[in-house]
Write an enzyme that holds these catalytic residues in place. Structure first.
Site, short mmCIF file in Angstrom:
data_model
loop_
_atom_site.label_atom_id
_atom_site.label_comp_id
_atom_site.label_asym_id
_atom_site.label_seq_id
_atom_site.Cartn_x
_atom_site.Cartn_y
_atom_site.Cartn_z
N ASP A 34 0.87 -1.18 0.00
CA ASP A 34 0.00 0.00 0.00
C ASP A 34 0.90 1.22 0.00
OD1 ASP A 34 -3.25 0.10 1.00
OD2 ASP A 34 -2.17 1.99 0.89
N ASN A 87 -5.72 -5.09 -6.10
CA ASN A 87 -6.89 -4.51 -5.45
C ASN A 87 -6.82 -2.99 -5.29
OD1 ASN A 87 -9.18 -4.41 -3.33
ND2 ASN A 87 -7.40 -3.71 -2.15
N TYR A 153 -13.56 6.47 -13.19
CA TYR A 153 -13.64 5.22 -12.44
C TYR A 153 -14.35 4.15 -13.26
CZ TYR A 153 -14.53 2.08 -8.49
OH TYR A 153 -14.57 0.99 -7.65
N LYS A 157 -12.73 0.65 -14.64
CA LYS A 157 -13.26 -0.64 -14.19
C LYS A 157 -13.81 -1.47 -15.34
CE LYS A 157 -12.14 -0.12 -9.89
NZ LYS A 157 -11.06 -0.94 -9.29
N ILE A 186 -19.10 -1.51 -0.93
CA ILE A 186 -18.65 -2.26 0.24
C ILE A 186 -18.35 -1.27 1.37
CG2 ILE A 186 -16.98 -3.95 1.09
CD1 ILE A 186 -18.77 -4.97 -1.20
#
Length: 246
Positions: A34, A87, A153, A157, A186
């Protein structure tokens, strides 16, 4: 997962943190990566405290050389690379297309899409040397539908699905599986910036009546990374509480 080596980008929080914890609990050796070094190291310490095996490596996934360094770190630390979970991502600037800044567009494309190319460019050769592996790219429900105010975005995606399918076609014969996961909204830090009214509007878009949990997505990622999913490649797996069924 015993003795499998996995890289998880964006592992300091949210889906990435839940995935790192689950893989470690199943016996994998986890490289948490990260840009948030303090939070990432805290995730590693929690994994170790619970008896797992993990190490942290700070990397900006929008920089090619840092993806290469991340893969090298995994090999130097654990000797190989079996699984990669790409991710890391950002929501990006929220504006209509005509009002979106050029900087905002380039940043969200870089972090959410360029990162997948950079990641796989260096992950795949490491897996080839290891005789195979599994790559899980985190897309979104917005990889298959539009969403106002999020052109960058949504574009990234959608593109994540295309590059996933192409990689699967190119490397399936070498025992490297590549799949994409499409979470709905989420309950992660990415939603913290939203006010309560907007959150309730978003919840209402999920027939199941709530946001998803990071661990629920992690369970799907774990399956795709494992040998139990040995016939699964080139596919897109939404996990969305019914969002796309509307």
């Amino acid at each position: 997962m015993k003795n499998k080596v996995v890289i998880i980008t964006g592992g300091a929080s949210g889906i990435g943190e839940a995935t790192a914890a689950l893989f470690a609990a199943e016996g994998a050796r986890v490289v948490v990566s990260d840009i948030q070094e303090e939070k990432g190291k805290a995730v590693v310490e929690r994994i170790k405290k619970n008896g797992g095996n993990a190490a942290f490596f700070k990397a900006d996934v929008s920089v090619a050389e840092e993806n290469e360094a991340l893969v090298n770190f995994a090999i130097e630390t654990y000797g190989k690379l079996d699984i990669a979970v790409n991710n890391a991502g950002i929501g990006g600037e929220a504006n209509k297309i005509a009002d979106m800044s050029l900087e905002g567009w380039h940043k969200v494309i870089s972090v959410n899409l360029d990162s997948l190319f950079y990641g796989m460019k260096y992950q795949i050769p490491a897996m080839q040397k290891n005789g195979g592996g599994s790559i899980v790219n985190i897309s979104s429900i917005l990889g298959s539908v539009g969403f106002m105010g999020s052109a960058g975005y949504v574009a990234a995606k959608h593109a994540a699905l295309g590059i996933t399918k192409t990689a699967a076609l190119e490397y399936s014969s070498e025992n490297i599986r590549v799949n994409a996961v499409g979470p709905a909204f989420i309950d992660t830090p990415l939603l913290d910036q939203l006010d309560d009214d907007l959150k309730q509007q978003l919840v209402a878009m999920h027939p199941i009546g709530r946001f998803g949990k990071g661990k629920e997505v992690a369970e799907l990622i774990l399956w795709l990374g494992s040998d139990k999913a040995s016939f699964a490649t080139g596919a897109y797996y939404p996990i969305d509480g019914g969002y796309l069924a509307r």
